[in-house]
Motif scaffolding. Sequence first.
Motif, PDB file in Angstrom:
ATOM      1  N   HIS A  69       0.830  -1.211   0.000  1.00 42.85           N
ATOM      2  CA  HIS A  69       0.000   0.000   0.000  1.00 42.85           C
ATOM      3  C   HIS A  69       0.862   1.258   0.000  1.00 42.85           C
ATOM      4  CE1 HIS A  69      -3.632  -2.213   0.296  1.00 42.85           C
ATOM      5  NE2 HIS A  69      -3.605  -2.463   1.605  1.00 42.85           N
ATOM      6  N   LEU A  70       1.885   1.283   0.834  1.00 44.52           N
ATOM      7  CA  LEU A  70       2.717   2.478   0.942  1.00 44.52           C
ATOM      8  C   LEU A  70       3.462   2.765  -0.356  1.00 44.52           C
ATOM      9  CD1 LEU A  70       4.050   1.966   4.568  1.00 44.52           C
ATOM     10  CD2 LEU A  70       2.655   3.875   3.763  1.00 44.52           C
ATOM     11  N   ARG A  71       3.926   1.729  -1.022  1.00 42.56           N
ATOM     12  CA  ARG A  71       4.613   1.936  -2.303  1.00 42.56           C
ATOM     13  C   ARG A  71       3.653   2.401  -3.389  1.00 42.56           C
ATOM     14  NH1 ARG A  71       7.456  -3.054  -0.677  1.00 42.56           N
ATOM     15  NH2 ARG A  71       9.605  -2.466  -0.105  1.00 42.56           N
ATOM     16  N   ALA A  72       2.357   2.113  -3.223  1.00 44.76           N
ATOM     17  CA  ALA A  72       1.373   2.451  -4.254  1.00 44.76           C
ATOM     18  C   ALA A  72       0.827   3.870  -4.117  1.00 44.76           C
ATOM     19  CB  ALA A  72       0.217   1.452  -4.203  1.00 44.76           C
ATOM     20  N   ILE A  73       1.181   4.579  -3.042  1.00 48.21           N
ATOM     21  CA  ILE A  73       0.669   5.944  -2.870  1.00 48.21           C
ATOM     22  C   ILE A  73       1.219   6.839  -3.973  1.00 48.21           C
ATOM     23  CG2 ILE A  73       0.740   7.991  -1.383  1.00 48.21           C
ATOM     24  CD1 ILE A  73       0.743   6.073   1.011  1.00 48.21           C
ATOM     25  N   ALA A  74       0.321   7.542  -4.656  1.00 52.55           N
ATOM     26  CA  ALA A  74       0.702   8.452  -5.736  1.00 52.55           C
ATOM     27  C   ALA A  74       0.564   9.880  -5.245  1.00 52.55           C
ATOM     28  CB  ALA A  74      -0.176   8.221  -6.960  1.00 52.55           C
ATOM     29  N   PRO A  75       1.656  10.615  -5.024  1.00 50.04           N
ATOM     30  CA  PRO A  75       1.550  11.967  -4.466  1.00 50.04           C
ATOM     31  C   PRO A  75       0.635  12.898  -5.254  1.00 50.04           C
ATOM     32  CG  PRO A  75       3.823  11.215  -4.367  1.00 50.04           C
ATOM     33  CD  PRO A  75       3.069  10.188  -5.161  1.00 50.04           C
ATOM     34  N   ASP A  76       0.612  12.767  -6.592  1.00 51.13           N
ATOM     35  CA  ASP A  76      -0.224  13.672  -7.374  1.00 51.13           C
ATOM     36  C   ASP A  76      -1.711  13.395  -7.185  1.00 51.13           C
ATOM     37  OD1 ASP A  76      -0.031  11.235  -8.679  1.00 51.13           O
ATOM     38  OD2 ASP A  76      -0.197  12.120 -10.679  1.00 51.13           O
ATOM     39  N   LYS A  77      -2.060  12.255  -6.609  1.00 49.51           N
ATOM     40  CA  LYS A  77      -3.446  11.944  -6.300  1.00 49.51           C
ATOM     41  C   LYS A  77      -3.742  12.027  -4.800  1.00 49.51           C
ATOM     42  CE  LYS A  77      -4.160   8.877 -10.267  1.00 49.51           C
ATOM     43  NZ  LYS A  77      -4.529   7.501 -10.713  1.00 49.51           N
ATOM     44  N   ALA A  78      -2.751  11.727  -3.991  1.00 54.79           N
ATOM     45  CA  ALA A  78      -2.977  11.647  -2.546  1.00 54.79           C
ATOM     46  C   ALA A  78      -2.976  13.005  -1.868  1.00 54.79           C
ATOM     47  CB  ALA A  78      -1.927  10.751  -1.908  1.00 54.79           C
ATOM     48  N   TYR A  79      -2.266  13.996  -2.426  1.00 50.95           N
ATOM     49  CA  TYR A  79      -2.067  15.268  -1.728  1.00 50.95           C
ATOM     50  C   TYR A  79      -2.717  16.409  -2.490  1.00 50.95           C
ATOM     51  CZ  TYR A  79       1.487  12.204   0.252  1.00 50.95           C
ATOM     52  OH  TYR A  79       2.131  11.135   0.808  1.00 50.95           O
ATOM     53  N   ARG A  80      -3.369  17.294  -1.740  1.00 47.22           N
ATOM     54  CA  ARG A  80      -4.048  18.430  -2.351  1.00 47.22           C
ATOM     55  C   ARG A  80      -3.142  19.648  -2.463  1.00 47.22           C
ATOM     56  NH1 ARG A  80      -5.685  15.225  -3.908  1.00 47.22           N
ATOM     57  NH2 ARG A  80      -7.517  13.943  -3.554  1.00 47.22           N
ATOM     58  N   ASP A  81      -2.257  19.821  -1.489  1.00 47.69           N
ATOM     59  CA  ASP A  81      -1.414  21.017  -1.435  1.00 47.69           C
ATOM     60  C   ASP A  81      -0.048  20.677  -2.034  1.00 47.69           C
ATOM     61  OD1 ASP A  81      -0.516  23.544  -0.914  1.00 47.69           O
ATOM     62  OD2 ASP A  81      -0.419  23.332   1.259  1.00 47.69           O
ATOM     63  N   ARG A  82       0.095  20.929  -3.329  1.00 48.29           N
ATOM     64  CA  ARG A  82       1.347  20.603  -4.011  1.00 48.29           C
ATOM     65  C   ARG A  82       1.558  21.585  -5.142  1.00 48.29           C
ATOM     66  NH1 ARG A  82      -2.571  17.153  -6.018  1.00 48.29           N
ATOM     67  NH2 ARG A  82      -2.614  16.971  -8.287  1.00 48.29           N
ATOM     68  N   LEU A  83       2.799  21.705  -5.552  1.00 48.19           N
ATOM     69  CA  LEU A  83       3.140  22.615  -6.638  1.00 48.19           C
ATOM     70  C   LEU A  83       2.646  22.066  -7.972  1.00 48.19           C
ATOM     71  CD1 LEU A  83       6.793  23.409  -5.536  1.00 48.19           C
ATOM     72  CD2 LEU A  83       4.813  24.935  -5.344  1.00 48.19           C
ATOM     73  N   THR A  84       2.048  22.949  -8.751  1.00 42.53           N
ATOM     74  CA  THR A  84       1.615  22.611 -10.107  1.00 42.53           C
ATOM     75  C   THR A  84       1.935  23.803 -10.998  1.00 42.53           C
ATOM     76  OG1 THR A  84      -0.607  23.539  -9.844  1.00 42.53           O
ATOM     77  CG2 THR A  84      -0.294  21.235  -9.176  1.00 42.53           C
ATOM     78  N   ASP A  85       1.613  23.688 -12.277  1.00 47.22           N
ATOM     79  CA  ASP A  85       1.826  24.822 -13.183  1.00 47.22           C
ATOM     80  C   ASP A  85       1.012  26.036 -12.745  1.00 47.22           C
ATOM     81  OD1 ASP A  85       3.524  23.293 -14.682  1.00 47.22           O
ATOM     82  OD2 ASP A  85       2.020  22.728 -16.180  1.00 47.22           O
TER      83      ASP A  85
END
Length: 641
Positions: A191-207
Amino acid sequence: MGNLLLLALYLCTSALLAPARAATPPAPPGAPPVPAPLPPTRAPTTLARYPLDPIWQQARQHLGVATTAANTNAPPAAMKRQNYLPYLQANATYFRRFQEPDGRILDEFQFREVQNATACYALVAAALVISGQDTNFLTSAVLALDYTLQRMVKLDEKSPGADLSIAPAMIAYEWLHPLVAPERRQQWQTHLRAIAPDKAYRDRLTDARTRVTSYNVGALTGEYLRQYNGVGAPAFLYQHLPVQLRNFTVDGMYRDTFAPVAYDGMSRHFLAQLVWHEYAGPGKDTLLELLDRGALTALLAQSPLGEVPTGGRGSQHQWNEAQQAFVFELWATRKKAAGDTLAAQAFKRGAQLSWQSILRWVRPSGELNIVKNAFDPAAQHGFEKYSSHSHFNLLTASMLALAWRVADDSIFATVAPAEVGGFVFELAEFRKIIANAGGLYVEIDTKADTNYHSTGFVRLHKTGVEGVIGPSDSLPSRLTPLAVGIGWSDGDTWKSLAGENFDFVKIPKLTVQKTAPTNVAFTVRYPVGSTNVAAVLEHYDLTPQRVQVTTTVEGTARELRLRFPALVFTGVRATTVRLTNSIATVTLGKSRQTCRIVEPAAAVWRRTGDILAARNGFVEPLESDLGTNRVVYTLTPEVLP
């Protein structure tokens, strides 16, 4: 039998302090707040000198004298790690009643899981298991972690994020994975290896998003812990940490949206977990320096009742002091390792004061009133929109579990700066002035967040006196401007210092006259610039017994009104308010606050009859119309015989 053997072996080694390395008001829960515009000054890439170093060096001298006296008169008090555990057990026992068969913890008033309550519960329950305090929590802790990790894997862009869940979940994993069967351990790692930061976290840098907030600090901490435990990669951390370091002031404080003091501490408590887990990557030296400054700043700003300064969203919640207890325990061990015994003992005492502050609010049922009032939690008095009884209880407990884990029993708690005083300083980007003389503590808000507080004299604490009668807070000036201080007539209307909201051009100025443990004196000039008041000058004179304030106005205003927010009800107890001409007293149990108008001598207090909701209960403004442009008054908090 196999699990019991594993548990026994693990408990034999659990005393090690270092973790074991393995192969606008906020939006709805789960969404980060919208970033606010930054003030003009930020922590540079190459750090300037620590502005509070002269204050800290001065405090060290006072601490040295006080520590010598304390050691001469009585042996220093030992703060034991085990002191945290009975409370953690009571708190977890209370919330275990609301655990669903799938492992999640439901809030008894909202009838749902709120934010990271389940992840925090898993951490607390794991602490009870590995400490040996209550090994019967093993099954419950495992179920909570099962649910938390399964949920993270299933997140998508429309789900509430895991920004604040991943770090406590990783600590729970560290503590629990040696105790479970290999199959379950493998499942957790999958489970831990399958966590995708771009899906799991709302507050992240984007364009489209170039700034991040304290939510992201929780996420990047969890991502580092995933890497540390061999189930993640460093990309997310390396992308976001350099940006987050720019959110620090040169005082080492993290400036979140609108600069709430509580979320400075929240962010530093997350980043301190990188230090605890031996972070050695890019930005390490800057991070260590900023966190060291932040810990010292927090130690100097702590009230003698152990409290974090009030101000902005999240203030007056118990987790404020819990994150502080963890950071202070960790920094006590770091200062001891560096050979700085004086600082180690001061941080240890600071942790003890933080812990004692929380204990005042434990309910008979074992959990906390999450805000510093005594109302039934069903009333949600003083709650934020995002507060919940389960989430903030378990968040507080999870931070105290971290404090337990890093605490070192060989460090004695002697005295903290909050108990000695002899200093005054400004936290410019947080709009605070902190002053302390011999344990009599004053906090001034020079530019309040109008959704939460008022400008001016907002807090007075003294060792042994119940903080809530201090006063300990102010009211939201957007609704009802109210702090200790003056108003003035302007034609047919009354204006007040409490209602002023200064910008970055009109900045109140602090001038220091004297700093000693027995006497601190300073002046604050507020550039009001209204029709008939150019400025308000407040001169403060502190001794360990009382504070005297002399207020004058520059301008043509000739009628002043002094206001004092008198606490009348805590949620359980009513105070006694008495007025005798120029003297007003507020009594709660054995604690009494006396506000006396010295000049003009003919001044008379009156009750307004207005009962207003405040964080700590209900308050009634007391008023005195003065007919002059100058007033002198004293506040004397005391413990009655």
